[in-house]
Design a protein around this motif. Structure first.
Motif, PDB file in Angstrom:
ATOM      1  N   SER A 160       0.826  -1.220   0.056  1.00  0.00           N
ATOM      2  CA  SER A 160       0.002   0.154  -0.062  1.00  0.00           C
ATOM      3  C   SER A 160       0.712   1.236  -0.133  1.00  0.00           C
ATOM      4  O   SER A 160       2.130   1.342   0.269  1.00  0.00           O
ATOM      5  N   PHE A 161       0.313   2.423  -0.423  1.00  0.00           N
ATOM      6  CA  PHE A 161       1.110   3.668  -0.227  1.00  0.00           C
ATOM      7  C   PHE A 161      -0.001   4.895  -0.477  1.00  0.00           C
ATOM      8  O   PHE A 161      -1.162   4.582  -0.832  1.00  0.00           O
ATOM      9  N   VAL A 162       0.539   5.954  -0.343  1.00  0.00           N
ATOM     10  CA  VAL A 162      -0.173   7.170  -0.379  1.00  0.00           C
ATOM     11  C   VAL A 162       0.536   8.186  -1.253  1.00  0.00           C
ATOM     12  O   VAL A 162       1.918   8.461  -0.869  1.00  0.00           O
ATOM     13  N   LEU A 163       0.032   8.873  -2.223  1.00  0.00           N
ATOM     14  CA  LEU A 163       0.917   9.972  -3.031  1.00  0.00           C
ATOM     15  C   LEU A 163      -0.093  11.301  -2.783  1.00  0.00           C
ATOM     16  O   LEU A 163      -1.197  11.354  -3.228  1.00  0.00           O
ATOM     17  N   PHE A 164       0.789  12.182  -2.479  1.00  0.00           N
ATOM     18  CA  PHE A 164       0.366  13.424  -2.107  1.00  0.00           C
ATOM     19  C   PHE A 164       0.867  14.435  -3.306  1.00  0.00           C
ATOM     20  O   PHE A 164       2.067  14.432  -3.664  1.00  0.00           O
ATOM     21  N   SER A 165      -0.156  15.343  -3.607  1.00  0.00           N
ATOM     22  CA  SER A 165       0.194  16.394  -4.805  1.00  0.00           C
ATOM     23  C   SER A 165       0.016  17.544  -4.002  1.00  0.00           C
ATOM     24  O   SER A 165      -1.169  17.962  -3.383  1.00  0.00           O
ATOM     25  N   PHE A 166       0.524  18.633  -4.480  1.00  0.00           N
ATOM     26  CA  PHE A 166       0.590  19.879  -3.643  1.00  0.00           C
ATOM     27  C   PHE A 166       0.055  21.051  -4.774  1.00  0.00           C
ATOM     28  O   PHE A 166       0.506  21.205  -5.694  1.00  0.00           O
ATOM     29  N   PRO A 167      -0.686  22.281  -4.036  1.00  0.00           N
ATOM     30  CA  PRO A 167      -0.972  23.375  -5.139  1.00  0.00           C
ATOM     31  C   PRO A 167       0.170  24.230  -5.246  1.00  0.00           C
ATOM     32  O   PRO A 167       0.232  24.713  -6.325  1.00  0.00           O
ATOM     33  N   PRO A 226       3.627  24.725  -6.658  1.00  0.00           N
ATOM     34  CA  PRO A 226       4.461  23.818  -7.481  1.00  0.00           C
ATOM     35  C   PRO A 226       5.787  23.763  -7.000  1.00  0.00           C
ATOM     36  O   PRO A 226       6.719  23.081  -7.522  1.00  0.00           O
ATOM     37  N   ALA A 227       6.302  24.644  -5.798  1.00  0.00           N
ATOM     38  CA  ALA A 227       7.587  24.438  -5.450  1.00  0.00           C
ATOM     39  C   ALA A 227       7.867  23.221  -4.469  1.00  0.00           C
ATOM     40  O   ALA A 227       8.918  22.862  -4.302  1.00  0.00           O
ATOM     41  N   TYR A 228       6.698  22.775  -4.320  1.00  0.00           N
ATOM     42  CA  TYR A 228       6.416  21.564  -3.501  1.00  0.00           C
ATOM     43  C   TYR A 228       6.261  20.161  -4.074  1.00  0.00           C
ATOM     44  O   TYR A 228       5.438  20.150  -4.919  1.00  0.00           O
ATOM     45  N   PRO A 229       7.373  19.272  -4.143  1.00  0.00           N
ATOM     46  CA  PRO A 229       7.270  17.969  -4.959  1.00  0.00           C
ATOM     47  C   PRO A 229       6.065  17.245  -4.541  1.00  0.00           C
ATOM     48  O   PRO A 229       5.870  17.268  -3.456  1.00  0.00           O
ATOM     49  N   ASP A 230       5.820  16.265  -5.267  1.00  0.00           N
ATOM     50  CA  ASP A 230       4.782  15.233  -4.850  1.00  0.00           C
ATOM     51  C   ASP A 230       5.637  14.335  -3.722  1.00  0.00           C
ATOM     52  O   ASP A 230       6.803  14.286  -3.706  1.00  0.00           O
ATOM     53  N   VAL A 231       5.003  13.680  -2.780  1.00  0.00           N
ATOM     54  CA  VAL A 231       5.508  13.001  -2.053  1.00  0.00           C
ATOM     55  C   VAL A 231       4.706  11.650  -1.970  1.00  0.00           C
ATOM     56  O   VAL A 231       3.658  11.560  -1.856  1.00  0.00           O
ATOM     57  N   VAL A 232       5.512  10.529  -1.696  1.00  0.00           N
ATOM     58  CA  VAL A 232       4.989   9.147  -1.351  1.00  0.00           C
ATOM     59  C   VAL A 232       5.156   8.664  -0.092  1.00  0.00           C
ATOM     60  O   VAL A 232       6.179   9.008   0.427  1.00  0.00           O
TER      61      VAL A 232
END
Length: 283
Positions: free
Chosen positions: A220-227, A229-235
């Motif tokens: 299992s995993f969770v993938l975060f995206s942020f509004p 653009p300076a913040y990369p996606d995080v798993v």
């Protein structure tokens, strides 16, 4: 050692302060003189080893000529994170990595979660969550379990905001059928899952058993995206003693491909709700 890395909100704040200072052509010595401190304090702030007061922050942003209200508000919000709620402080004594998880959840614009065995934590009922946490052989003790249980439920509050992130959940059919906490607890859990899945901004999709081998079998995993653009996606990947976070492009892009592959074998939202209801009625 667990817990020695500064929390993500402080790392983000520090990185932006360095960026703004360099864009303004200012030196650490000049920044220190501006707020009346020694250069070592600026170094510690920019290395995310020390927090910063709101007054100092606003003074530095003015010195760096940062006048975009959105940028200023974002920095102030990060600085305020040092005043964490009591429930998070208690949980962090048990699992330090939960601090970053809460920050990612509260600042994300989209959360993609795949769970192969359990209902995703953000949609768990208190009884289900207690059964999950109590089933783990560990040295947490009753106090530790209660702290994590409270955190799991309080974390869900951001879903009731006026602007919650989009939540895309993929569950395996097996997660619907494992009778965590017994039949009655599971019936209530599945009913809650159906209710939440009908909300705007929440999509639930189920991978049926008949799908066979698929891209999620490794965990299992969770993938975060942020509004921002300076913040990369995080798993985020949960393990026995906490969470592991990955944010390099190579890592997050691979998990994004995996999530897309899982969507391709999952039922559509309507059929997913129908299957969830069927499993609940069969209990």
């Amino acid at each position: 050692m667990a817990g020695t890395q500064p929390p993500v909100w402080r790392r983000r704040l520090a990185a932006k302060l360095v960026e703004f200072r360099e864009q303004a052509g200012k030196t650490p010595e000049e920044a220190a003189e501006r707020i009346g401190c020694h250069r070592t304090k600026i170094n510690r702030i920019e290395n995310a080893r020390l927090g910063i007061s709101l007054g100092e922050l606003r003074d530095l942003l003015s010195f760096y000529e940062v006048d975009d209200p959105a940028e200023v508000d974002g920095m102030v919000e990060l600085a305020r994170r040092r005043r964490e709620p009591d429930w998070l402080r208690r949980a962090a004594l048990v699992r330090p990595s939960i601090r970053d998880l809460v920050h990612y959840e509260e600042t994300a614009s989209c959360i993609r979660s795949y769970q192969g065995v359990l209902i995703t934590g953000l949609l768990q009922t208190p009884d289900y969550a207690r059964a999950v946490l109590s089933a783990r052989p560990s040295n947490l003790g009753e106090e530790g379990v209660e702290a994590l249980l409270e955190a799991r439920i309080r974390r869900q509050e951001f879903l009731d905001r006026a602007d919650p992130p989009r939540l895309c959940i993929i569950e395996s059919e097996a997660a619907l059928r494992v009778q965590v906490g017994g039949r009655e607890t599971m019936r209530k859990q599945l009913a809650h899952l159906e209710t939440m899945a009908r909300r705007d901004g929440i999509e639930l999709r189920i991978i049926p058993d008949r799908a066979g081998a698929h891209a999620g079998l490794n965990g299992s995993f969770v993938l975060f995206s942020f509004p921002n653009p300076a913040y990369p996606d995080v798993v985020s990947v949960e393990h026995r003693t906490g969470m592991t976070y990955m944010e390099t492009f190579e890592q997050t892009s691979e998990y994004a491909v995996i999530f897309d592959a899982l969507q391709s074998v999952a039922l559509d939202p309507e059929d997913s709700l129908a299957l969830t209801a069927k499993v609940r009625n069969d209990l």
